[in-house]
Design an enzyme around this catalytic site. Structure first.
Site, short mmCIF file in Angstrom:
data_model
loop_
_atom_site.label_atom_id
_atom_site.label_comp_id
_atom_site.label_asym_id
_atom_site.label_seq_id
_atom_site.Cartn_x
_atom_site.Cartn_y
_atom_site.Cartn_z
N TYR A 117 0.84 -1.20 0.00
CA TYR A 117 0.00 0.00 0.00
C TYR A 117 0.87 1.25 0.00
O TYR A 117 1.83 1.37 0.75
CB TYR A 117 -0.91 0.01 1.23
CG TYR A 117 -1.67 1.31 1.41
CD1 TYR A 117 -2.80 1.56 0.65
CD2 TYR A 117 -1.22 2.29 2.29
CE1 TYR A 117 -3.49 2.76 0.79
CE2 TYR A 117 -1.89 3.49 2.44
CZ TYR A 117 -3.03 3.72 1.68
OH TYR A 117 -3.70 4.91 1.80
N ASN A 268 1.58 10.80 6.60
CA ASN A 268 0.63 9.88 7.21
C ASN A 268 0.97 9.66 8.69
O ASN A 268 1.42 8.60 9.10
CB ASN A 268 0.66 8.54 6.44
CG ASN A 268 -0.46 7.61 6.85
OD1 ASN A 268 -0.35 6.40 6.72
ND2 ASN A 268 -1.57 8.15 7.34
N GLN A 356 -19.10 28.37 57.82
CA GLN A 356 -18.33 27.75 56.75
C GLN A 356 -18.14 28.74 55.60
O GLN A 356 -19.04 29.51 55.30
CB GLN A 356 -19.06 26.51 56.21
CG GLN A 356 -19.33 25.44 57.25
CD GLN A 356 -20.02 24.24 56.64
OE1 GLN A 356 -19.54 23.13 56.73
NE2 GLN A 356 -21.15 24.46 55.99
N ARG A 362 -14.09 26.75 49.96
CA ARG A 362 -14.02 25.55 50.81
C ARG A 362 -13.87 24.26 50.02
O ARG A 362 -13.23 23.31 50.49
CB ARG A 362 -15.28 25.50 51.69
CG ARG A 362 -15.36 24.32 52.63
CD ARG A 362 -16.33 24.58 53.78
NE ARG A 362 -17.58 25.17 53.36
CZ ARG A 362 -18.72 24.49 53.16
NH1 ARG A 362 -18.75 23.18 53.35
NH2 ARG A 362 -19.82 25.11 52.79
N ASN A 392 1.23 4.38 8.21
CA ASN A 392 0.74 3.15 7.60
C ASN A 392 1.17 3.11 6.14
O ASN A 392 1.05 4.11 5.45
CB ASN A 392 -0.79 3.10 7.70
CG ASN A 392 -1.37 1.88 7.01
OD1 ASN A 392 -1.09 0.76 7.40
ND2 ASN A 392 -2.15 2.10 5.97
N LYS A 464 -14.96 46.54 38.34
CA LYS A 464 -16.29 46.26 37.78
C LYS A 464 -16.18 45.83 36.32
O LYS A 464 -16.78 44.84 35.88
CB LYS A 464 -17.19 47.49 37.91
CG LYS A 464 -18.62 47.25 37.41
CD LYS A 464 -19.48 48.49 37.55
CE LYS A 464 -19.87 48.71 39.01
NZ LYS A 464 -20.83 47.68 39.49
N GLU A 492 -13.32 11.08 2.53
CA GLU A 492 -12.51 10.37 1.54
C GLU A 492 -13.24 9.13 1.03
O GLU A 492 -12.81 8.01 1.25
CB GLU A 492 -11.15 10.02 2.17
CG GLU A 492 -10.01 9.82 1.19
CD GLU A 492 -9.70 8.35 0.97
OE1 GLU A 492 -9.75 7.92 -0.20
OE2 GLU A 492 -9.42 7.65 1.95
#
EC number: 4.3.1.24
Length: 724
Positions: A117, A268, A356, A362, A392, A464, A492
C-alpha cells in the site's frame, strides 16, 4: 532475512522486556510481566503532579533535545516550539541504521514486485489501483494533499501558528527515527536543519487526524520537494519560497526527489495534532498549579478558615489529585500571617461571618483535584503518542513484511484534548466564582465593593469592568468545553468514515489555554489589589483606633473639675467597635452620621449611660453629657488622621508592614508588583485595570511566572501536614 536475536532487558519502568532484535537494528519491546502496557502507564503516574511539573520545567530549559524515537517529552516539544528559545535538535546517530534498513526494504520489495500500500498502490479508497511509478505516486500524493487555503496574508487564521509547525516537525522526526516508515535519514536531517535555523513552513488547516494530519503535513513535504506554492517563515519572520528556505536553513543538496513510500511517511502521521497538544499540555500543567496557589491566596485575602485543607478530609475521599491540591493549599496557608489574623478575628466575633466558607473557597481542592488528574492523564497519553509510530503501512524488516493497520488514527489526541479542554473550562469557572466573591462587598469580608481603593468610592469602580470581562472569558471558555470528537464526518469516499478530529480538538484547546491565561492574569491582579487593600485596611484601622483612644482619653476620662469620670470605662468598648467594624464601610467619610462607625460608637456611650443609673442625673457624672463633646472632637481630628494614614501608605511610610511578606505566597505578589511594575489601582490614577492585566498576561504567555510560582512551593516536602 537475517536471524532474530533475543535479549531480556529492563525498561524505564523496571519491567522485564523481551526484545526481538534483527540485524537491521529494529527493536520491538514486549514486556513479559506487562504485555498490555497498563503497568508502564500506571508507573508514569507515580509521584506528585508538582514534581512532574518541575521536571517539565527543567526539561523545557535544557539547550538540546536529542531525538532517538522513544524518549521525547511534551516539555521538549514545547521548548522547540518556542522558536526564539534557542533550543537545538540533535538526531541520535544510533537510529540511522534502523531508518536506512526500512528505507532499503521498501526499495528492495518494490524491485521484487511486492505489492505494498502506498508504494505500488494508490492511496485511501482508491487503493485498488496499481502503479509501478513509485516516485511519481509520491509527487502526486503531495500535490493533491496541498488542498489548504492560504487566504490573505501569510499569517491568516487558516495558517497554523509557527509554534504548532515547529512542534509537528519535531514529533514527525521522532516517529520516523524509529525505523518503521521507509524514509531516508537525510530527509530527517533536512527537517532538523529547518528547525535549528528557525525556518518554519507555513501549514494550513484541513485535517481530520484520521489518516494522520495529511493536509498540513503535505506542506512540509511540499517544501522539501520544492513545490512552487510552498511558503516558509525565515528567522526574522520574512516570507520565503522553497529555494530561499533551503538556503536559509543551510540545506545545500537541493530539493528531494521522493522515493516510494517517502511521501506517505511524511504525511501519514499524527504529528501536527500531537505536537500542538504537547504545547497545550505544557501550559495546562502550569496553569493547573497556578490555580491551586491562586485558590490559596484567595483564602488568605478572604480571611478564610484553613481547615478546608485538613488532610483527613481529603484522605477520606481517596482521590490523589484532590489530596495533592489540598496539601499544596495547606502548605501555602500554613503559617500565613493572614490566616493568623483571621483566626483572631473569628475568635473575637464568631458571628461576623458564616460558620463555613462558600464553595468556591471551601471545596476548591475537591473541584481542582479531578481536573488535575485529567490533565495529568492527558499529558501521559500525548507523551505516548509523540513517541509512537503512527503511519501506515509499518515496515517490519525483521519479519520481511509491511503491516497495514491504523496507527494514524489520532483518537488519543482528540479524546485527550476534549478532556483537557473540559478541565480548563472547569478551572476557569472556579476562578470566576472566586473573582466574583472577591469583588462583592457582601461576600468579601470587609474589602470595598469592586476592590475600589480611592478616597471617594463614588468615583472609583475598581474591577467592575474586569468582572464583566471575566464573565465573557468564562462564557467563551465553557462554550469551548463542548466536545469536538462528537462531530465526526465520514470522509474520503467513506474510507475515513471514522476519524479523530485530533488537530481540531488541539486547536480549540489552544484557544482555551489562552482564555484561561486571560482569566488567571485578571484574577491575580485582583488578588494583588486585595492584598494591598488589606494592608491599607490595617493601617487605616490602626489610625482610627489610635484617634478614638486619644479622643476618649481627652474627653471621657475626667469630669469638669478634673475628677475621674464614669465614662472613662467606655474606651475599651469603643475600641472593640473599631476592631469589629469593616474599615471600608465608613472610611471615605469616617464621621458621617449615616455610616456605621459613628452610630456604633454613640451606641456604646448610650449603653454605658443607661447602666450609669442615678449618676446620670448629676451633670458632673453624666455620660450622656459627654457624647456631644466626644463626637465633636472626633469629627475634628479623625478625618485628618485618616488622610494622614492614607498619605503615609501612598508614600510607602506605613506604620504596619504588609502581611504578604510573611507568607509563602509572597513570591507571586512580589513578581507582579516589583518585576512587572504594577501598583494599586484607584480612580484617582489614569492607569486602567486592563493595562495592568496586560502586563501579567504577557508575562504568563512568556513563561515568566513559572519561577515565582514554583518558589511559593519551594520548601514543600510533597506531603500533607501530619494530622494532629
Amino acid at each position: 532475512m537475517e536471524a532474530i536475536g533475543a535479549a531480556i532487558t529492563k525498561n524505564n519502568s523496571g519491567y522485564d522486556s523481551f526484545c526481538l532484535t534483527n540485524a537491521k537494528n529494529n527493536n520491538i519491546k514486549v514486556s513479559d510481566s506487562d504485555p498490555l502496557n497498563w503497568g508502564v502507564a500506571a508507573e508514569a503516574m507515580k509521584g506528585s503532579h508538582l514534581d512532574e511539573v518541575k521536571r517539565m520545567v527543567d526539561e523545557y530549559r535544557k539547550p538540546v533535545v536529542r531525538l532517538g524515537g522513544e524518549t521525547l517529552t511534551i516539555s521538549q516539544v514545547a521548548a522547540i516550539a518556542a522558536h526564539d528559545h534557542g533550543v537545538k535538535v540533535e538526531l541520535s546517530e544510533s537510529a540511522r541504521a534502523g531508518v536506512k534498513a526500512s528505507s532499503d526494504w521498501v526499495m528492495e520489495s518494490m524491485n521484487k514486485g511486492t505489492d505494498s500500500y502506498g508504494v505500488t498502490t494508490v492511496h485511501g479508497a482508491t487503493s485498488h489501483r496499481r502503479t509501478k511509478q513509485g516516485g511519481a505516486l509520491q509527487k502526486e500524493l503531495i500535490r493533491f494533499l496541498n488542498a489548504g487555503i492560504f487566504g490573505n496574508g501569510s499569517e491568516s487564521t487558516h495558517t497554523l501558528p509557527h509554534t504548532a509547525t515547529r512542534a509537528a516537525m519535531l514529533v514527525r522526526i521522532n516517529t520516523l527515527l524509529q525505523g518503521y516508515s521507509g524514509i531516508r535519514f537525510e530527509i530527517l536531517e533536512a527537517i532538523t536543519k529547518l528547525i535549528n535555523n528557525n525556518v518554519t513552513p507555513c501549514l494550513l488547516r484541513g485535517t481530520i487526524t484520521a489518516s494522520g494530519d495529511l493536509v498540513p503535513l503535505s506542506y512540509i513535504a511540499g517544501l522539501l520537494t520544492g513545490r512552487p506554492n510552498s511558503k516558509a517563515h525565515g528567522p526574522s519572520g520574512e516570507i520565503l519560497n522553497a529555494r530561499e528556505a533551503f538556503q536559509s536553513a543551510g540545506i545545500n543538496d537541493g530539493f528531494f526527489e521522493l522515493q516510494p513510500k517517502e511521501g506517505l511517511a511524511l504525511v501519514n502521521g499524527t504529528a501536527v495534532g500531537s505536537g500542538l497538544a504537547s504545547i497545550v499540555l505544557f501550559e495546562a500543567n502550569i496553569l493547573a498549579v497556578l490555580s491551586e496557589v491562586l485558590s490559596a491566596i484567595f483564602a488568605e485575602v478572604m480571611q478564610g478558615k484553613p481547615e478546608f485543607t485538613d488532610h483527613l478530609t481529603h484522605k477520606l475521599k481517596h482521590h490523589p489529585g484532590q489530596i495533592e491540591a489540598a496539601a499544596i493549599m495547606e502548605h501555602i496557608l500554613d503559617g500565613s500571617a493572614y490566616v493568623k489574623a483571621a483566626k483572631k478575628l473569628h475568635e473575637m466575633d464568631p458571628l461576623q461571618k458564616p460558620k463555613q466558607d462558600r464553595y468556591a473557597l471551601r471545596t476548591s481542592p475537591q473541584w481542582l483535584g479531578p481536573l488535575i488528574e485529567v490533565i495529568r492523564f492527558s499529558t501521559k497519553s500525548i507523551e505516548r503518542e509523540i513517541n509512537s509510530v503512527n503511519d501506515n503501512p509499518l515496515i517490519d524488516v525483521s519479519r520481511n513484511k509491511a503491516l497495514h493497520g491504523g496507527n494514524f488514527q489520532g483518537t488519543p489526541i482528540g479524546v485527550s484534548m476534549d478532556n483537557t479542554r473540559l478541565a480548563l473550562a472547569s478551572i476557569g469557572k472556579l476562578l470566576f466564582a472566586q473573582f466574583s466573591e472577591l469583588v462583592n462587598d457582601f461576600y468579601n469580608n470587609g474589602l470595598p465593593s469592586n476592590l475600589s481603593a480611592s478616597r471617594n468610592p463614588s468615583l472609583d469602580y475598581g474591577f467592575k469592568g474586569s468582572e464583566i470581562a471575566m464573565a465573557s472569558y468564562c462564557s467563551e471558555l465553557q462554550y469551548l468545553a463542548n466536545p469536538v470528537t462528537t462531530h465526526v464526518q465520514s470522509a474520503e469516499q467513506h474510507n475515513q468514515d471514522v476519524n479523530s478530529l485530533g488537530l481540531i480538538s488541539s486547536r480549540k484547546t489552544y484557544e482555551a489555554i489562552e482564555i484561561l491565561q486571560l482569566m488567571s492574569s485578571t484574577f491575580l491582579i485582583a488578588l494583588c489589589q486585595a492584598i494591598d487593600l488589606r494592608h491599607l485596611e490595617e493601617n487605616l484601622k490602626n489610625s482610627v483606633k489610635n484617634m478614638v483612644s486619644h479622643v476618649a482619653k481627652r474627653t471621657l476620662t475626667t469630669g469638669i473639675n478634673g475628677e475621674l469620670h464614669p465614662s472613662r470605662f467606655c474606651e475599651k468598648d469603643l475600641l472593640r467597635v473599631v476592631d469589629r467594624e469593616h474599615v471600608f464601610s465608613y472610611i471615605d467619610d469616617p464621621c458621617s452620621a449615616t455610616y456605621p462607625l459613628m452610630q456604633k460608637l454613640r451606641q456604646v456611650l448610650v449603653d454605658h449611660a443607661l447602666v450609669n443609673g442615678e449618676s446620670e442625673k448629676n451633670l458632673n457624672t453624666s455620660i450622656f453629657q459627654k457624647i456631644a463633646t466626644f463626637e465633636d472632637e472626633l469629627k475634628t481630628l479623625l478625618p485628618k488622621e485618616v488622610e494622614s494614614a492614607r498619605g503615609a501608605y501612598e508614600n510607602g511610610n506605613t506604620t504596619i508592614s504588609n502581611k504578604i511578606k510573611e507568607c509563602r505566597s509572597y513570591p507571586l505578589y512580589k513578581f507582579v508588583r516589583e518585576e512587572l511594575g504594577t501598583s494599586l489601582l484607584t480612580g484617582e490614577k489614569v492607569i486602567s485595570p486592563g493595562e495592568e492585566c496586560d502586563k501579567l498576561f504577557t508575562a504568563i504567555c512568556q513563561g515568566k511566572i513559572i519561577d515565582p510560582l514554583l518558589e511559593c512551593l519551594g520548601d514543600w516536602n510533597g506531603a500533607p501536614l501530619p494530622i494532629s
